[in-house]
Design a protein around this motif. Sequence first.
Motif, PDB file in Angstrom:
ATOM      1  N   LYS A 134      -6.203  12.446   8.707  1.00 42.24           N
ATOM      2  CA  LYS A 134      -6.715  11.651   7.589  1.00 42.24           C
ATOM      3  C   LYS A 134      -5.666  10.648   7.123  1.00 42.24           C
ATOM      4  CE  LYS A 134      -8.426  14.134   4.276  1.00 42.24           C
ATOM      5  NZ  LYS A 134      -8.704  14.866   3.030  1.00 42.24           N
ATOM      6  N   LEU A 135      -6.148   9.444   6.781  1.00 41.08           N
ATOM      7  CA  LEU A 135      -5.335   8.408   6.149  1.00 41.08           C
ATOM      8  C   LEU A 135      -6.029   8.014   4.859  1.00 41.08           C
ATOM      9  CD1 LEU A 135      -4.628   5.892   9.069  1.00 41.08           C
ATOM     10  CD2 LEU A 135      -2.976   7.392   7.994  1.00 41.08           C
ATOM     11  N   VAL A 136      -5.290   7.986   3.767  1.00 46.56           N
ATOM     12  CA  VAL A 136      -5.842   7.531   2.489  1.00 46.56           C
ATOM     13  C   VAL A 136      -4.910   6.453   1.955  1.00 46.56           C
ATOM     14  CG1 VAL A 136      -6.480   8.183   0.141  1.00 46.56           C
ATOM     15  CG2 VAL A 136      -6.878   9.783   2.023  1.00 46.56           C
ATOM     16  N   ALA A 137      -5.468   5.247   1.774  1.00 48.34           N
ATOM     17  CA  ALA A 137      -4.670   4.110   1.323  1.00 48.34           C
ATOM     18  C   ALA A 137      -4.909   3.829  -0.154  1.00 48.34           C
ATOM     19  CB  ALA A 137      -5.014   2.873   2.144  1.00 48.34           C
ATOM     20  N   HIS A 138      -3.819   3.549  -0.849  1.00 47.90           N
ATOM     21  CA  HIS A 138      -3.869   3.178  -2.259  1.00 47.90           C
ATOM     22  C   HIS A 138      -3.188   1.822  -2.402  1.00 47.90           C
ATOM     23  CE1 HIS A 138      -5.000   7.307  -3.322  1.00 47.90           C
ATOM     24  NE2 HIS A 138      -4.079   7.687  -2.452  1.00 47.90           N
ATOM     25  N   PRO A 139      -3.959   0.736  -2.575  1.00 41.03           N
ATOM     26  CA  PRO A 139      -3.325  -0.580  -2.761  1.00 41.03           C
ATOM     27  C   PRO A 139      -2.525  -0.624  -4.059  1.00 41.03           C
ATOM     28  CG  PRO A 139      -5.662  -0.794  -2.240  1.00 41.03           C
ATOM     29  CD  PRO A 139      -5.405   0.653  -2.514  1.00 41.03           C
ATOM     30  N   GLU A 140      -1.377  -1.275  -4.009  1.00 39.33           N
ATOM     31  CA  GLU A 140      -0.523  -1.429  -5.193  1.00 39.33           C
ATOM     32  C   GLU A 140      -1.084  -2.556  -6.055  1.00 39.33           C
ATOM     33  OE1 GLU A 140       3.701  -3.427  -5.564  1.00 39.33           O
ATOM     34  OE2 GLU A 140       3.865  -1.452  -4.612  1.00 39.33           O
ATOM     35  N   ILE A 165       6.328  15.026   3.192  1.00 33.01           N
ATOM     36  CA  ILE A 165       6.053  15.639   1.887  1.00 33.01           C
ATOM     37  C   ILE A 165       5.329  16.964   2.072  1.00 33.01           C
ATOM     38  CG2 ILE A 165       6.017  13.437   0.654  1.00 33.01           C
ATOM     39  CD1 ILE A 165       2.952  13.515   0.765  1.00 33.01           C
ATOM     40  N   SER A 166       5.203  17.720   1.008  1.00 26.66           N
ATOM     41  CA  SER A 166       4.443  18.966   1.056  1.00 26.66           C
ATOM     42  C   SER A 166       3.131  18.760   0.314  1.00 26.66           C
ATOM     43  CB  SER A 166       5.239  20.116   0.432  1.00 26.66           C
ATOM     44  OG  SER A 166       5.389  19.894  -0.954  1.00 26.66           O
ATOM     45  N   GLY A 167       2.205  19.665   0.542  1.00 28.35           N
ATOM     46  CA  GLY A 167       0.913  19.574  -0.137  1.00 28.35           C
ATOM     47  C   GLY A 167      -0.195  19.261   0.846  1.00 28.35           C
ATOM     48  N   THR A 168      -1.238  18.643   0.365  1.00 28.60           N
ATOM     49  CA  THR A 168      -2.416  18.324   1.173  1.00 28.60           C
ATOM     50  C   THR A 168      -2.088  17.351   2.295  1.00 28.60           C
ATOM     51  OG1 THR A 168      -3.768  18.618  -0.801  1.00 28.60           O
ATOM     52  CG2 THR A 168      -4.795  17.483   1.043  1.00 28.60           C
ATOM     53  N   PHE A 169      -1.181  16.421   2.027  1.00 28.20           N
ATOM     54  CA  PHE A 169      -0.795  15.426   3.023  1.00 28.20           C
ATOM     55  C   PHE A 169       0.588  15.761   3.571  1.00 28.20           C
ATOM     56  CE2 PHE A 169      -3.998  13.364   0.479  1.00 28.20           C
ATOM     57  CZ  PHE A 169      -4.796  12.762   1.442  1.00 28.20           C
ATOM     58  N   LEU A 204       0.825  -1.206   0.000  1.00 27.18           N
ATOM     59  CA  LEU A 204       0.000   0.000   0.000  1.00 27.18           C
ATOM     60  C   LEU A 204       0.854   1.248   0.000  1.00 27.18           C
ATOM     61  CD1 LEU A 204      -1.721  -1.633   2.874  1.00 27.18           C
ATOM     62  CD2 LEU A 204      -3.242  -0.630   1.216  1.00 27.18           C
ATOM     63  N   LEU A 205       0.344   2.271  -0.668  1.00 32.48           N
ATOM     64  CA  LEU A 205       0.872   3.620  -0.540  1.00 32.48           C
ATOM     65  C   LEU A 205      -0.168   4.349   0.310  1.00 32.48           C
ATOM     66  CD1 LEU A 205       2.836   5.896  -1.305  1.00 32.48           C
ATOM     67  CD2 LEU A 205       1.413   6.324  -3.292  1.00 32.48           C
ATOM     68  N   VAL A 206       0.245   4.866   1.448  1.00 26.84           N
ATOM     69  CA  VAL A 206      -0.694   5.500   2.377  1.00 26.84           C
ATOM     70  C   VAL A 206      -0.298   6.957   2.573  1.00 26.84           C
ATOM     71  CG1 VAL A 206      -1.690   5.431   4.697  1.00 26.84           C
ATOM     72  CG2 VAL A 206      -1.060   3.295   3.554  1.00 26.84           C
ATOM     73  N   MET A 207      -1.250   7.833   2.315  1.00 23.40           N
ATOM     74  CA  MET A 207      -1.047   9.261   2.506  1.00 23.40           C
ATOM     75  C   MET A 207      -1.615   9.632   3.878  1.00 23.40           C
ATOM     76  SD  MET A 207       0.344   9.549  -0.369  1.00 23.40           S
ATOM     77  CE  MET A 207       0.667  11.291  -0.499  1.00 23.40           C
ATOM     78  N   VAL A 208      -0.842  10.423   4.638  1.00 17.74           N
ATOM     79  CA  VAL A 208      -1.227  10.762   6.006  1.00 17.74           C
ATOM     80  C   VAL A 208      -1.229  12.272   6.171  1.00 17.74           C
ATOM     81  CG1 VAL A 208      -0.662  10.493   8.458  1.00 17.74           C
ATOM     82  CG2 VAL A 208      -0.116   8.649   6.842  1.00 17.74           C
ATOM     83  N   ALA A 209      -2.321  12.787   6.726  1.00 18.27           N
ATOM     84  CA  ALA A 209      -2.409  14.209   7.073  1.00 18.27           C
ATOM     85  C   ALA A 209      -2.566  14.314   8.581  1.00 18.27           C
ATOM     86  CB  ALA A 209      -3.599  14.872   6.373  1.00 18.27           C
ATOM     87  N   LEU A 210      -1.706  15.111   9.202  1.00 19.53           N
ATOM     88  CA  LEU A 210      -1.844  15.397  10.627  1.00 19.53           C
ATOM     89  C   LEU A 210      -2.740  16.619  10.778  1.00 19.53           C
ATOM     90  CD1 LEU A 210       1.834  14.909  11.892  1.00 19.53           C
ATOM     91  CD2 LEU A 210       0.018  13.205  11.656  1.00 19.53           C
TER      92      LEU A 210
END
Length: 163
Positions: A147-153, A112-116, A78-84
């Motif tokens: 927020k956590l957003v998961a993207h399965p590979e 990283i920079s941006g939304t997450f 998984l690629l998981v994007m995390v926002a605090l």
Amino acid sequence: MATQDNPPLSPAPLDRIDEAILDVLRHDGRITYEKLSTLVHLTPRPCLERVRKLERRGVIRGYGALIDLKVISPGLSLLVMVALSNQSGRAAQKAFEACIKACPQVFGCQLISGTFDYSLRMRCRDMEHYRVLSETWLNNSELHIDKLVAHPELADVKSGVGF
């Protein structure tokens, strides 16, 4: 020492031979110096000296094996994007980073920079395993995860080597 008035010195540029050495080592870190020197058109001794210099400068940080995680650990990548949360502050960042460093399912984490705020590369047994793990993180008030957003590979199209 670097300060605002005295910025750190930029690293010395690499010449074409250094770049050629890095290109070969990026794809075959176990190559002999004899073969490497032939490929970059140097004699073995100067080639060895250049590699050692690149190691001392920190350009070459180490050598390792590329492991096919699907072979040793079948499951889900998984690629998981995390926002605090916006008000989380540096303490929450440190707590989150410590939690991620201690988590064996996470094998890559970038600020990283941006939304997450973070991008994670993970390996879990299945989606249920990921769901339980992510709920544990979300329920930990010290981490301040918004927020956590998961993207399965789905498929490995190109794997990075050496970067």
